[in-house]
Design an enzyme around this catalytic site. Structure first.
Site, PDB file in Angstrom:
ATOM      1  N   ASP A   9      13.614 -78.973 -63.683  1.00  0.00           N
ATOM      2  CA  ASP A   9      12.342 -78.569 -64.273  1.00  0.00           C
ATOM      3  C   ASP A   9      11.963 -77.190 -63.730  1.00  0.00           C
ATOM      4  O   ASP A   9      12.413 -76.783 -62.655  1.00  0.00           O
ATOM      5  CB  ASP A   9      11.274 -79.607 -63.918  1.00  0.00           C
ATOM      6  CG  ASP A   9       9.878 -79.158 -64.280  1.00  0.00           C
ATOM      7  OD1 ASP A   9       9.670 -78.803 -65.451  1.00  0.00           O
ATOM      8  OD2 ASP A   9       9.004 -79.143 -63.383  1.00  0.00           O
ATOM      9  N   ASP A  11       8.330 -75.187 -63.943  1.00  0.00           N
ATOM     10  CA  ASP A  11       7.039 -75.042 -63.273  1.00  0.00           C
ATOM     11  C   ASP A  11       6.776 -76.208 -62.331  1.00  0.00           C
ATOM     12  O   ASP A  11       6.837 -77.373 -62.720  1.00  0.00           O
ATOM     13  CB  ASP A  11       5.923 -74.937 -64.310  1.00  0.00           C
ATOM     14  CG  ASP A  11       6.074 -73.705 -65.188  1.00  0.00           C
ATOM     15  OD1 ASP A  11       5.832 -72.602 -64.688  1.00  0.00           O
ATOM     16  OD2 ASP A  11       6.473 -73.854 -66.361  1.00  0.00           O
ATOM     17  N   THR A  43      12.662 -77.791 -69.420  1.00  0.00           N
ATOM     18  CA  THR A  43      11.278 -77.338 -69.323  1.00  0.00           C
ATOM     19  C   THR A  43      10.498 -77.588 -70.601  1.00  0.00           C
ATOM     20  O   THR A  43      11.078 -77.795 -71.669  1.00  0.00           O
ATOM     21  CB  THR A  43      11.266 -75.826 -68.989  1.00  0.00           C
ATOM     22  OG1 THR A  43       9.927 -75.338 -68.953  1.00  0.00           O
ATOM     23  CG2 THR A  43      12.055 -75.029 -70.019  1.00  0.00           C
ATOM     24  N   GLY A  44       9.188 -77.524 -70.481  1.00  0.00           N
ATOM     25  CA  GLY A  44       8.340 -77.560 -71.659  1.00  0.00           C
ATOM     26  C   GLY A  44       8.248 -76.201 -72.335  1.00  0.00           C
ATOM     27  O   GLY A  44       7.775 -76.102 -73.466  1.00  0.00           O
ATOM     28  N   LYS A 198      12.817 -84.868 -72.297  1.00  0.00           N
ATOM     29  CA  LYS A 198      13.786 -84.244 -71.402  1.00  0.00           C
ATOM     30  C   LYS A 198      14.910 -85.218 -71.057  1.00  0.00           C
ATOM     31  O   LYS A 198      16.083 -84.845 -71.014  1.00  0.00           O
ATOM     32  CB  LYS A 198      13.098 -83.785 -70.114  1.00  0.00           C
ATOM     33  CG  LYS A 198      12.168 -82.601 -70.271  1.00  0.00           C
ATOM     34  CD  LYS A 198      11.653 -82.159 -68.894  1.00  0.00           C
ATOM     35  CE  LYS A 198      10.665 -81.028 -68.984  1.00  0.00           C
ATOM     36  NZ  LYS A 198      10.226 -80.563 -67.647  1.00  0.00           N
ATOM     37  N   ASP A 221       8.629 -82.924 -61.271  1.00  0.00           N
ATOM     38  CA  ASP A 221       7.387 -83.142 -60.518  1.00  0.00           C
ATOM     39  C   ASP A 221       6.232 -83.681 -61.349  1.00  0.00           C
ATOM     40  O   ASP A 221       5.272 -84.207 -60.790  1.00  0.00           O
ATOM     41  CB  ASP A 221       6.937 -81.830 -59.855  1.00  0.00           C
ATOM     42  CG  ASP A 221       6.389 -80.824 -60.862  1.00  0.00           C
ATOM     43  OD1 ASP A 221       5.243 -80.368 -60.687  1.00  0.00           O
ATOM     44  OD2 ASP A 221       7.101 -80.485 -61.812  1.00  0.00           O
ATOM     45  N   ASN A 224       5.797 -84.750 -67.768  1.00  0.00           N
ATOM     46  CA  ASN A 224       6.833 -84.472 -68.769  1.00  0.00           C
ATOM     47  C   ASN A 224       8.245 -84.575 -68.200  1.00  0.00           C
ATOM     48  O   ASN A 224       9.218 -84.375 -68.925  1.00  0.00           O
ATOM     49  CB  ASN A 224       6.608 -83.098 -69.435  1.00  0.00           C
ATOM     50  CG  ASN A 224       6.665 -81.947 -68.448  1.00  0.00           C
ATOM     51  OD1 ASN A 224       6.621 -82.132 -67.232  1.00  0.00           O
ATOM     52  ND2 ASN A 224       6.747 -80.738 -68.979  1.00  0.00           N
TER      53      ASN A 224
END
Length: 271
Positions: A9, A11, A43-44, A198, A221, A224
């Site tokens: 991931d 962020d 990632t988003g 994901k 973390d 998502n």
């Protein structure tokens, strides 16, 4: 069994609170890549929001990959789309119904740009577009055509974070049944088409690369990332700053994103 794919991931995981990759984490990920381990950002963000970090890690070209839009899209780093899960105009109207539950910004994400029908733009949405190097197009709802397609939706803080709490607590059951809905941070709710996550994207990419699920390590973390942590075969590493749900699913909890958590776990279990 040896790890052959590491999904990370961005962020709150790879990036520090100041949106940097720490030197030791960079060094260790480059070492993993040099040993033939696929390093994949999950990632988003859209691809436009990952390119600078891929370059920093020395990742580029058609044989390197990113999972973006929370798993709705898999792209190689030349920009080619390998998998694309989209929502349509009917979903657009459903998202506008959900927006009416609270005073929040609503935006729609595509590989080309972000779209919104909101005239008033909160700092959170403006910052999100900036962080991902994206154009934010503002249009009236009647200007959105019937063939409109998008990969992800964000409902975010306009003025008051309590409005996101209000939204989250009032999302109807039909929406949870129809879509994959997560609260990725306290300030934003993110929505994808059902089963676009994901976790599913990491599994699909691993299968494409002929890598077994037991040879996959994931780092995360936030909400998502949960879909990566519910796969019983992945090796699951929670960041020290992760939400409790992530830590509960994890095989190991490492240091936080400001203290080389990724590097320490990879050195412990992989290198």
């Amino acid at each position: 069994m040896a790890i052959k794919l590491i999904a990370v991931d961005l962020d709150g995981t790879l990036l520090t609170t100041t949106k940097q990759i720490l030197p030791e984490t960079e060094r260790v990920l480059k070492q993993a890549d040099s040993q033939g381990i696929k390093v994949v950002l999950a990632t988003g963000r859209p691809l436009s929001g990952t390119i600078e970090f891929n370059k920093q890690l020395g990742l580029q070209g058609k044989r390197q990959y990113d999972i973006v839009f929370n798993g709705a899209v898999i792209q190689d780093l030349a920009g080619n789309i390998l998998m694309n899960e989209e929502m349509n105009y009917r979903d657009f109207t459903n998202m506008r119904k959900l927006q009416r539950l609270a005073q929040v910004n609503l935006h729609f994400e595509t590989p080309e740009c972000y779209w919104t029908c909101d005239r008033d733009i909160g700092v959170n949405l403006a910052r999100n577009a900036t962080f991902t190097n994206n154009v934010l197009k503002v249009r009236k709802a009647e200007e959105i055509t019937q063939d409109f397609a998008f990969n992800k939706v964000g409902l975010s803080v306009l003025d008051d974070e309590r409005e996101v709490d209000k939204l989250w607590n009032n999302i109807p059951q039909w929406a949870f049944a129809k879509y994959d809905i997560v609260r990725s941070f306290s300030s934003i709710v993110e929505i994808n088409i059902k089963d676009a996550s994901k976790g599913n994207a990491v599994l699909q990419l691993a299968e494409r690369l002929k890598i077994k699920p037991s040879q996959v390590m994931v780092f995360g973390d936030q909400g998502n990332d949960v879909s990566m942590f519910t796969n019983p075969d992945f090796m699951k590493i929670a960041m020290g700053n992760a939400i409790e749900e992530i830590k509960d699913y994890a095989d190991y909890v490492t240091e936080d994103n400001d203290h080389d958590g990724i590097a320490k776990a990879i050195k412990k279990f992989v290198l």
